[in-house]
Scaffold this motif. Structure first.
Motif: not given
Length: 428
Positions: A6-14, A137-143, A185-186, A202-207
């Motif tokens: 549900k929540v994706n954290l992605i952390t490649p370098p700048r 009437g729809k849920k939101i995708i947060l970036l 997606v963060i 909730n449903n947090f995954v780190s990459n």
């Protein structure tokens, strides 16, 4: 969307394409757009089921925090208000929707004009999501792009706790059990430990860069660089581009820095004889190398010699950090250099939880060498060399040797750095 992610954290370098990837996602999902022409001819459009389900089907909130910084908290907080205001301006039509809650529209109006109080700013994303869900009437995708920049700058400026309070509330409200969230997606440079900012999410995954899930999607693979050079007619420059800009390992995949490759190809188009340049030199985080070299309680300088000579070191990597404790240990130092792209995995072998680390390429080696050289010069300027000269004159070899190698083998390291630079210049 799989609820496990549900929540994706992605952390490649700048400089590895995070913002470009986020812009692409926003373009693909945004219900306000027709993006078929943008993606025409690309691999994704062959997946008709996926495109029918997701392309331009959802409201999208895309917030970049890369500009949220300042010399003090008030300045940085003002930049955050501005970023939220710009987001509201792009959805100004919500003010005209009388079906939306009047209190929400009132708060929206204040946020749009940077007049919201601290509580309203902290809950701004949640309020926007609630309004958008009601409108469409729809849920939101947060970036959220570069989520950790405000914390990094706050730590440098001495207002970390104040900014942490704001960011914890801003993100926590919209990520924890939010009924309006489809998925998030963060991106960022470091994975801030969950207890610090993502508590209860909730449903947090780190990459991170050691993960396999998105390892080939940030940066250029070997095949992509070969194709780029072939298409632009610069295949003859492959060896030098590999030596200067290759060498990173994300998961088990070898990766080039895309920022560097594209800059150098652009330079070659102007002047085919141009030599590789250092495009990282003035990017964020370069100062962290110097900040640790100045520490006399950490034994990092001998390891710098090994790295500069092309060798490897074995270190324990911590992938969850907070900016306020980055300088608290040598382990954190090597972890930060690895996670920000200044060091990379030398191989996939790990012994007792330790990772083999090396400098990835000539570009980063030059940054290390230049940083240590400046440190050496500054240190020698501050030192009193009369005692050294007296020891040499009196033939006190032991004392002279001790003085020469204090602070911590600087002279030998400087000679090695100068030799390395001479060799590189000769190779050009």
């Amino acid at each position: 969307m799989n609820d496990k992610f549900k929540v994706n954290l992605i952390t490649p370098p700048r400089r590895f394409g995070k913002t470009l990837a986020m812009s692409m996602l926003a373009e693909f999902f945004d219900i306000r757009k027709d993006s078929s022409s943008v993606f025409e001819g690309l691999e994704i459009v062959r997946n008709h089921e996926l495109c029918s389900r997701w392309m331009n089907q959802y409201p999208v909130l895309f917030l970049s925090l890369k500009s949220v910084e300042g010399l003090d908290f008030e300045g940085a907080y003002g930049m955050l208000q501005r970023a939220v205001s710009d987001l509201c301006i792009s959805y100004s039509y919500l003010l005209e929707d009388e079906s939306l809650d009047e209190a929400d529209r009132d708060t929206f109006g204040k946020l749009k004009t940077c007049q919201g109080n601290p509580s309203e700013v902290k809950s701004s994303l949640y309020i926007l999501m609630r309004m958008l869900q009601k409108h469409y009437g729809k849920k939101i995708i947060l970036l959220i792009d570069e989520y950790d920049v405000p914390l990094a700058k706050a730590n440098e400026g001495g207002y970390y706790e104040k900014m942490l309070d704001v960011m914890r509330s801003l993100m926590g409200i919209c990520l924890k059990t939010n009924e309006f969230l489809e998925f998030a997606v963060i991106t960022g440079c470091l994975k801030i430990e969950k207890e610090s900012i993502f508590t209860g999410t909730n449903n947090f995954v780190s990459n991170t860069i050691s993960s396999e899930r998105y390892s080939k999607y940030f940066g250029f693979t070997e095949e992509e660089v070969q194709k780029l050079l072939a298409d632009t007619g610069f295949s003859g420059h492959k060896e030098e581009i590999s030596r200067w800009y290759d060498g990173y390992r994300f998961g088990s995949v070898g990766i080039y820095c895309p920022w560097d490759v594209l800059n150098h190809v652009a330079a070659l188009q102007i002047s085919p004889d141009v030599k590789p340049g250092n495009y990282w030199r003035n990017t964020s985080h370069n100062g962290i190398i110097r900040s640790f070299i100045d520490r006399t309680d950490l034994f990092v300088k001998d390891k710098f010699e090994i790295l500069l000579a092309g060798g490897c070191i074995q270190e324990t990597i911590c992938e969850e950090l907070t900016y306020d404790i980055l300088h608290s240990s040598e382990e954190n130092f090597w972890s930060v250099l690895y996670l920000t792209g200044y060091l990379t995995q030398a191989d996939l072998n790990r012994e007792e939880g330790k990772t083999n680390l090396k400098i990835p390429n000539e570009e980063i080696r030059a940054i290390f060498a230049d940083t240590v050289a400046v440190w050496f010069t500054d240190t020698m300027k501050r030192s009193d060399r009369q005692e050294l000269f007296r020891a040499l004159w009196d033939g006190e070899e032991g004392k002279a040797s001790e003085l020469l190698w204090n602070p911590i083998a600087s002279m030998g390291l400087e000679d090695r750095i100068l030799l390395s630079k001479t060799e590189r210049n000769a190779g050009r």
